[in-house]
Structure formats: C-alpha cells, structure tokens
Write a protein that holds these residues in place. Structure first.
Motif, PDB file in Angstrom:
ATOM      1  N   LYS A  22      36.934 -46.132 -15.117  1.00 31.36           N
ATOM      2  CA  LYS A  22      38.311 -45.636 -15.285  1.00 31.36           C
ATOM      3  C   LYS A  22      38.918 -46.144 -16.599  1.00 31.36           C
ATOM      4  O   LYS A  22      39.459 -45.353 -17.380  1.00 31.36           O
ATOM      5  CB  LYS A  22      39.192 -46.121 -14.125  1.00 31.36           C
ATOM      6  CG  LYS A  22      40.688 -45.969 -14.395  1.00 31.36           C
ATOM      7  CD  LYS A  22      41.538 -46.485 -13.267  1.00 31.36           C
ATOM      8  CE  LYS A  22      42.112 -47.859 -13.432  1.00 31.36           C
ATOM      9  NZ  LYS A  22      43.302 -48.022 -14.258  1.00 31.36           N
ATOM     10  N   ARG A  93      49.837 -46.166 -16.965  1.00 26.49           N
ATOM     11  CA  ARG A  93      49.840 -47.197 -17.987  1.00 26.49           C
ATOM     12  C   ARG A  93      49.124 -46.783 -19.272  1.00 26.49           C
ATOM     13  O   ARG A  93      49.580 -47.046 -20.373  1.00 26.49           O
ATOM     14  CB  ARG A  93      49.148 -48.426 -17.364  1.00 26.49           C
ATOM     15  CG  ARG A  93      49.111 -49.625 -18.240  1.00 26.49           C
ATOM     16  CD  ARG A  93      50.433 -50.321 -18.250  1.00 26.49           C
ATOM     17  NE  ARG A  93      50.467 -51.382 -19.234  1.00 26.49           N
ATOM     18  CZ  ARG A  93      51.587 -51.860 -19.751  1.00 26.49           C
ATOM     19  NH1 ARG A  93      52.745 -51.379 -19.371  1.00 26.49           N
ATOM     20  NH2 ARG A  93      51.561 -52.818 -20.625  1.00 26.49           N
ATOM     21  N   ALA A  94      47.966 -46.132 -19.102  1.00 29.05           N
ATOM     22  CA  ALA A  94      47.114 -45.889 -20.260  1.00 29.05           C
ATOM     23  C   ALA A  94      47.717 -44.892 -21.234  1.00 29.05           C
ATOM     24  O   ALA A  94      47.145 -44.644 -22.304  1.00 29.05           O
ATOM     25  CB  ALA A  94      45.745 -45.407 -19.798  1.00 29.05           C
ATOM     26  N   TYR A  97      47.850 -45.429 -25.064  1.00 26.34           N
ATOM     27  CA  TYR A  97      46.801 -45.116 -26.052  1.00 26.34           C
ATOM     28  C   TYR A  97      47.156 -43.895 -26.906  1.00 26.34           C
ATOM     29  O   TYR A  97      46.574 -43.690 -27.972  1.00 26.34           O
ATOM     30  CB  TYR A  97      45.450 -44.889 -25.375  1.00 26.34           C
ATOM     31  CG  TYR A  97      44.891 -46.150 -24.743  1.00 26.34           C
ATOM     32  CD1 TYR A  97      44.893 -47.350 -25.452  1.00 26.34           C
ATOM     33  CD2 TYR A  97      44.379 -46.152 -23.456  1.00 26.34           C
ATOM     34  CE1 TYR A  97      44.403 -48.514 -24.883  1.00 26.34           C
ATOM     35  CE2 TYR A  97      43.878 -47.309 -22.883  1.00 26.34           C
ATOM     36  CZ  TYR A  97      43.889 -48.488 -23.607  1.00 26.34           C
ATOM     37  OH  TYR A  97      43.400 -49.634 -23.049  1.00 26.34           O
ATOM     38  N   ALA A 121      55.835 -57.933 -15.165  1.00 26.67           N
ATOM     39  CA  ALA A 121      56.197 -57.502 -16.518  1.00 26.67           C
ATOM     40  C   ALA A 121      54.941 -57.045 -17.256  1.00 26.67           C
ATOM     41  O   ALA A 121      53.905 -57.693 -17.178  1.00 26.67           O
ATOM     42  CB  ALA A 121      56.844 -58.670 -17.257  1.00 26.67           C
ATOM     43  N   PRO A 123      54.566 -56.173 -20.922  1.00 29.69           N
ATOM     44  CA  PRO A 123      55.086 -55.948 -22.275  1.00 29.69           C
ATOM     45  C   PRO A 123      54.063 -55.242 -23.175  1.00 29.69           C
ATOM     46  O   PRO A 123      52.865 -55.268 -22.902  1.00 29.69           O
ATOM     47  CB  PRO A 123      55.352 -57.368 -22.796  1.00 29.69           C
ATOM     48  CG  PRO A 123      54.560 -58.276 -21.935  1.00 29.69           C
ATOM     49  CD  PRO A 123      54.345 -57.589 -20.627  1.00 29.69           C
ATOM     50  N   ILE A 124      54.562 -54.623 -24.252  1.00 32.64           N
ATOM     51  CA  ILE A 124      53.646 -53.972 -25.206  1.00 32.64           C
ATOM     52  C   ILE A 124      53.899 -54.468 -26.631  1.00 32.64           C
ATOM     53  O   ILE A 124      53.626 -53.776 -27.603  1.00 32.64           O
ATOM     54  CB  ILE A 124      53.748 -52.426 -25.135  1.00 32.64           C
ATOM     55  CG1 ILE A 124      55.191 -51.971 -25.320  1.00 32.64           C
ATOM     56  CG2 ILE A 124      53.178 -51.873 -23.854  1.00 32.64           C
ATOM     57  CD1 ILE A 124      55.285 -50.495 -25.663  1.00 32.64           C
ATOM     58  N   ASP A 125      54.426 -55.689 -26.721  1.00 31.80           N
ATOM     59  CA  ASP A 125      54.742 -56.229 -28.048  1.00 31.80           C
ATOM     60  C   ASP A 125      53.512 -56.313 -28.960  1.00 31.80           C
ATOM     61  O   ASP A 125      53.614 -56.114 -30.176  1.00 31.80           O
ATOM     62  CB  ASP A 125      55.390 -57.625 -27.902  1.00 31.80           C
ATOM     63  CG  ASP A 125      54.532 -58.570 -27.081  1.00 31.80           C
ATOM     64  OD1 ASP A 125      54.289 -58.273 -25.896  1.00 31.80           O
ATOM     65  OD2 ASP A 125      54.064 -59.587 -27.624  1.00 31.80           O
ATOM     66  N   HIS A 127      50.915 -54.307 -28.968  1.00 28.13           N
ATOM     67  CA  HIS A 127      50.598 -52.943 -29.429  1.00 28.13           C
ATOM     68  C   HIS A 127      51.490 -52.636 -30.640  1.00 28.13           C
ATOM     69  O   HIS A 127      51.033 -52.128 -31.668  1.00 28.13           O
ATOM     70  CB  HIS A 127      50.901 -51.902 -28.346  1.00 28.13           C
ATOM     71  CG  HIS A 127      50.146 -52.090 -27.060  1.00 28.13           C
ATOM     72  ND1 HIS A 127      49.275 -51.144 -26.578  1.00 28.13           N
ATOM     73  CD2 HIS A 127      50.145 -53.089 -26.149  1.00 28.13           C
ATOM     74  CE1 HIS A 127      48.771 -51.557 -25.426  1.00 28.13           C
ATOM     75  NE2 HIS A 127      49.288 -52.732 -25.140  1.00 28.13           N
ATOM     76  N   ILE A 161      47.932 -62.643 -27.957  1.00 24.89           N
ATOM     77  CA  ILE A 161      47.452 -62.680 -26.571  1.00 24.89           C
ATOM     78  C   ILE A 161      46.211 -61.807 -26.525  1.00 24.89           C
ATOM     79  O   ILE A 161      46.153 -60.797 -27.231  1.00 24.89           O
ATOM     80  CB  ILE A 161      48.541 -62.086 -25.651  1.00 24.89           C
ATOM     81  CG1 ILE A 161      49.690 -63.071 -25.536  1.00 24.89           C
ATOM     82  CG2 ILE A 161      48.009 -61.703 -24.285  1.00 24.89           C
ATOM     83  CD1 ILE A 161      50.852 -62.557 -24.765  1.00 24.89           C
ATOM     84  N   ASP A 306      41.085 -57.549 -12.088  1.00 23.48           N
ATOM     85  CA  ASP A 306      40.988 -56.306 -11.305  1.00 23.48           C
ATOM     86  C   ASP A 306      40.056 -56.454 -10.099  1.00 23.48           C
ATOM     87  O   ASP A 306      39.885 -55.499  -9.329  1.00 23.48           O
ATOM     88  CB  ASP A 306      40.524 -55.145 -12.202  1.00 23.48           C
ATOM     89  CG  ASP A 306      41.570 -54.808 -13.255  1.00 23.48           C
ATOM     90  OD1 ASP A 306      42.728 -55.244 -13.107  1.00 23.48           O
ATOM     91  OD2 ASP A 306      41.232 -54.115 -14.238  1.00 23.48           O
ATOM     92  N   ILE A 328      46.501 -63.440 -15.365  1.00 28.47           N
ATOM     93  CA  ILE A 328      46.821 -62.275 -16.215  1.00 28.47           C
ATOM     94  C   ILE A 328      48.142 -61.619 -15.779  1.00 28.47           C
ATOM     95  O   ILE A 328      49.027 -61.412 -16.595  1.00 28.47           O
ATOM     96  CB  ILE A 328      45.683 -61.217 -16.159  1.00 28.47           C
ATOM     97  CG1 ILE A 328      44.306 -61.865 -16.351  1.00 28.47           C
ATOM     98  CG2 ILE A 328      45.944 -60.103 -17.187  1.00 28.47           C
ATOM     99  CD1 ILE A 328      43.948 -62.363 -17.706  1.00 28.47           C
ATOM    100  N   LEU A 371      46.553 -50.262  -7.103  1.00 30.74           N
ATOM    101  CA  LEU A 371      45.165 -49.773  -7.014  1.00 30.74           C
ATOM    102  C   LEU A 371      44.195 -50.793  -6.410  1.00 30.74           C
ATOM    103  O   LEU A 371      43.491 -50.513  -5.429  1.00 30.74           O
ATOM    104  CB  LEU A 371      44.735 -49.377  -8.431  1.00 30.74           C
ATOM    105  CG  LEU A 371      43.272 -49.106  -8.715  1.00 30.74           C
ATOM    106  CD1 LEU A 371      42.751 -47.966  -7.863  1.00 30.74           C
ATOM    107  CD2 LEU A 371      43.099 -48.772 -10.201  1.00 30.74           C
TER     108      LEU A 371
END
Ligand code: EPU
Length: 423
Positions: A22, A93-94, A97, A121, A123-125, A127, A161, A306, A328, A371
């Motif tokens: 996935k 979430r994905a 991309y 939380a 975050p996407i800082d 990215h 990170i 996961d 995580i 999930l």
C-alpha cells in the motif's frame, strides 16, 4: 455499513499470498505525474486507497486503463490541472505526494491538507522545508497547501526527523529539478527504495535509496514506455506472521521479501515462535503460548509502528507482562481499549502500554479506530472464544486486499455482513 463477524478460536493453517505494498503504491501513483508518457504498473493492491489515488489522478487529467484488478496502464501526457480535488485529497494521508509530483511536473501544486488515519498530530513541516529548500514558495491557508516555483533547483536537504513521506516528497520534487539534490537523514523503508526504483526505471537518476543519504541528479524528462511491479507489502506480510503466532498456527507466507521482515522475525523468535525463511516466502509457526516481550517502534529497520497494534494482540495473550513503547505516533494505542473489551488487560498511557498477558480473549463487539488497529482486532477475533463483531472496517479496506478471504483460506470463520444504514 459493513462489519466482520468472526467466530473463534481458530489455529490458522495454510498458505497466503501477499499483495503489493500500500505505502509504495500510494506514492508510485502520484509519481506517474512526473512522466510525460504511458507506463504500466503491476502488482497494485486492490484496496480503497489505491482506487482513491487513481480517481485523483484522473481528475488531474491522467487516463487510466485497468488491465486486471491489480494492473493499470496510465497515460499522463495530458495532465491539465494542478489543483487536486479537495474533497478527495482530504480523505487520505498520501495525497501529500501530489505536492512533490505536481510541482515537479508543472511548477505549481494545490492540495488539500491530508487526512488519513487518526494517529495524533501529523505535521508536514519537513515536506514544506524540503520543497522550500528546492526553491518553492509554499502557503498553507484555508485547508489547503499551495506550492509554486518558476524552476526547482537541486540543493542539500537535512531532514530534522526521519520521515517516510517527507523523504519521498523531496525525491519527487527533485527528480526533474536543475542539478543535484542530497537528502540527509532520509527514511530507509522498503517503499522508499521501491519509489526510487520505479522512478529510475522511468529515467530518473536516484542513488542511495535505502540508506540515510539519497542523491538525486535532476534529469530533463521521464520517458515512461515501460512497466513496473510494486514491491510486496512488508506490513501485510508481518500481519500474517503475527496472526500465525497469536493463533498458534502454521502459515506459509508467499510473495514476500524475508529481509524486509528481519526485525519481526527476531521478535517472533524471542517470544517462542518458529520462522523459516525461503527466497520469497516465510513459514511461521507457533505451538505454545507466546512469552512476554519489550517492543519499541522505530523507523526501518526497527520494529514498524504499522505492526505495533498487531503485536499488541499477540502480547495480550502472552505469558507474563509485556511493554510496548510507541515512538512514531502519539495516539496509536486506541485499539487497546477495544482489546480490553475482549478480556485483555492493557494499560496504555501516553506513548507506552503495559500488557498483562491473559490466557484467552473472549469475543465482543469492537471498533476499528484505524487501519492497523482493525488488523489487530481481526487477529484478536480469530483467537478469541466466541463471536466478535468488528465495526468500522472501511479502515481495514483502505490497506488490506481481500483480507477476510485471505484469513478464511487459512481456516478462519469470518463473514462480511452489510448492515442497513440507520437513516
Ligand atoms: N513528522 C513530522 N513532520 C513531518 C513529517 C513527519 O514531525 O513533516 C513526524 C510524524 O509526526 C511522525 C514521524 O515524523 O511522528 C514519522 O512520520 P512519517 O512522515 O514517517 O509518516 P508518514 O509518511 O505520514 C508513513 C506511512 C504510515 C507509517 C509511517 C511511519 C504512508 C502513506 N503512510 O506515514 O503508514 O505509519 O510512514 O512508518 O506511507 C499505515 O500504513 O497504517 C500508516 C499509518
């Protein structure tokens, strides 16, 4: 709404074939936006997150032909839109991309803030930091992220990170940039290597994926014209390995990469299970109650977050008291409250859980909160005495292909039941 009705206990026995990953598929699909041509993707898992990714690509102008339910041909020559539909991207979430791939292809990307499993939380800082380092101007407002750049230029990016998503997004944005990009402190998960292999097959020049320094030499274009098969799902394979242990079963897990599962194998051996590795399959068996363990989740090659809920179901019935430390995600213990409804004795606080092993779980109505929590509760239902009704299984359908059929083939008594909506 569908639910799963499970009657246990069952010792799982037989063979299962693992689907494509996935977390590789949901990155490779947006990566096709960087290609100005046609490519074929094989071994795609037939799951709802993949279908959603395909719908988003179609909304952006891609033409997708389904060859089988696990193989598509995708033509990205006519990408006409840089604005990903908010109502779709906010569901999983994905969708982040799309930022790296759309800005890489078109110089502009507009994407809704990503949704997905509620694990605390998210975050996407990192990215944003990577895109800005490559020269993009990034704005976050009104629930969406807009990234723009006249031209992305290769640079050095040090990730503060270790982040799977930010590493892949930085790769996507750098593939067509001018010059060389270096990503330090990169994530090393198998799906990162798979995305890099896919892009290299299409003409990119990415080196070092799978180590913590990745180097991307920008190329003028990606050609397409070829096919790529998605790597087997490490987490699905690990889920069946842990289901074999929990149920005191014996399962041959086919189409997996044993090396990707080394840390799960090590933990299974530690708690008394047996593991035999073959070229592309693993046999896991267990003939006694598992013993207690200490588990700490870490980025690859550590124990994957996961699989944390699934090993939680194993340790719930272990001899002695185990501890799990989740490093995580801040809210990945919601499943423990559901397991306790089945007779488990788990105390979760903050990022740690203490699991006092019980001899047997008892069936109960339980809710998948995300999930992997859903997978853990499914395992719990299989090993529990009596009937378990598992609700909110749309979470499971996001990431596991034909899960109840795969478990049924191993002897589990599972039915999918559609309940009429109350309204
Ligand atoms: N983080 C930041 N800033 C960022 C990005 C991440 O602080 O900009 C933090 C996160 O809050 C988290 C840690 O870094 O504490 C790691 O997050 P990462 O970015 O690696 O996670 P992700 O890319 O959002 C992917 C998988 C998750 C999996 C994690 C960790 C996909 C689509 N999702 O998420 O998968 O748990 O990596 O391995 O690839 C799942 O499949 O059930 C699932 C949740």
């Amino acid at each position: 709404m569908d639910k799963l009705v499970i009657h246990g206990p069952t010792k799982l026995k037989g063979e299962v074939t693992i689907s494509g990953a996935k977390n590789a598929a949901v990155a490779i699909l947006p990566a096709t936006l960087l290609i100005n041509g046609i490519c074929r993707i094989e071994n795609l898992p037939n799951i709802s997150d993949v279908k959603m990714s395909c719908k988003i690509l179609e909304a952006l102008g891609a033409k997708i032909t389904w060859i089988t339910e696990n193989e598509i041909e995708i033509d990205t020559r006519d990408i006409c839109c840089t604005q990903a539909p908010l109502e779709m991207t906010s569901k999983f979430r994905a969708s982040y991309y799309l930022l790296g791939s759309l800005i890489g292809r078109c110089g502009i990307a507009e994407v809704g803030l990503p949704g997905g499993c509620n694990l605390g939380a998210r975050p996407i800082d990192q990215h944003i930091k990577a895109l800005e380092a490559l020269g993009a101007k990034v704005d976050v407002a009104q629930g969406k992220i807009t990234a723009k750049a006249k031209k992305l230029v290769g640079t050095s990016i040090y990730m503060d990170i270790v982040s799977v998503g930010a590493t892949i997004n930085a790769i996507l944005a750098a593939v067509l940039a001018d010059g060389t990009t270096t990503i330090d402190n990169a994530a090393k998960e198998p799906h990162i290597v798979d995305v890099a292999n896919f892009l290299n097959t299409m003409g990119a020049d990415i080196r070092g994926a799978g180590t913590d320094v990745i180097k991307i030499n920008g190329v003028k274009e990606l050609r397409g014209g070829t096919s790529y098969s998605v790597v087997p799902d490490q987490i699905e394979a690990g889920t069946f390995m842990l289901a074999a242990v929990a149920s005191k079963g014996n399962i041959l897990i086919k189409n997996c990469i044993p090396e990707h599962l080394d840390c799960i194998t090590a933990k299974i051996l530690e708690i008394g299970g047996n593991v035999e590795n073959y070229d592309d399959s693993i046999r896991v068996s267990m003939n006694k109650r598992p013993s207690k363990a200490i588990v700490k989740t870490l980025p690859y090659p550590g124990f994957p977050t996961d699989l944390q809920p699934q090993i939680g179901s194993v340790l719930a019935i272990a001899e002695g008291t185990s501890t799990i430390h989740e490093s995580i995600w801040e809210s990945r213990f919601q499943y423990t409250f559901e397991l306790n409804k089945m007779g488990a004795k788990i105390t979760a606080q903050g990022k740690s859980a203490v699991l006092e092993g019980v001899k047997l779980l008892t069936g109960a109505p339980v809710y998948a909160t995300d999930l992997r929590a859903g997978a853990a509760l499914l395992i719990a239902g299989i090993i529990a005495n009596g009937e378990t009704q598992l609700y909110n299984i749309e979470h499971i359908d996001r990431g596991y292909e034909n899960i109840e059929e795969k478990f049924r083939n191993l002897g589990a008594n599972i039915q999918r039941v559609t309940e009429p909506d109350e309204n």
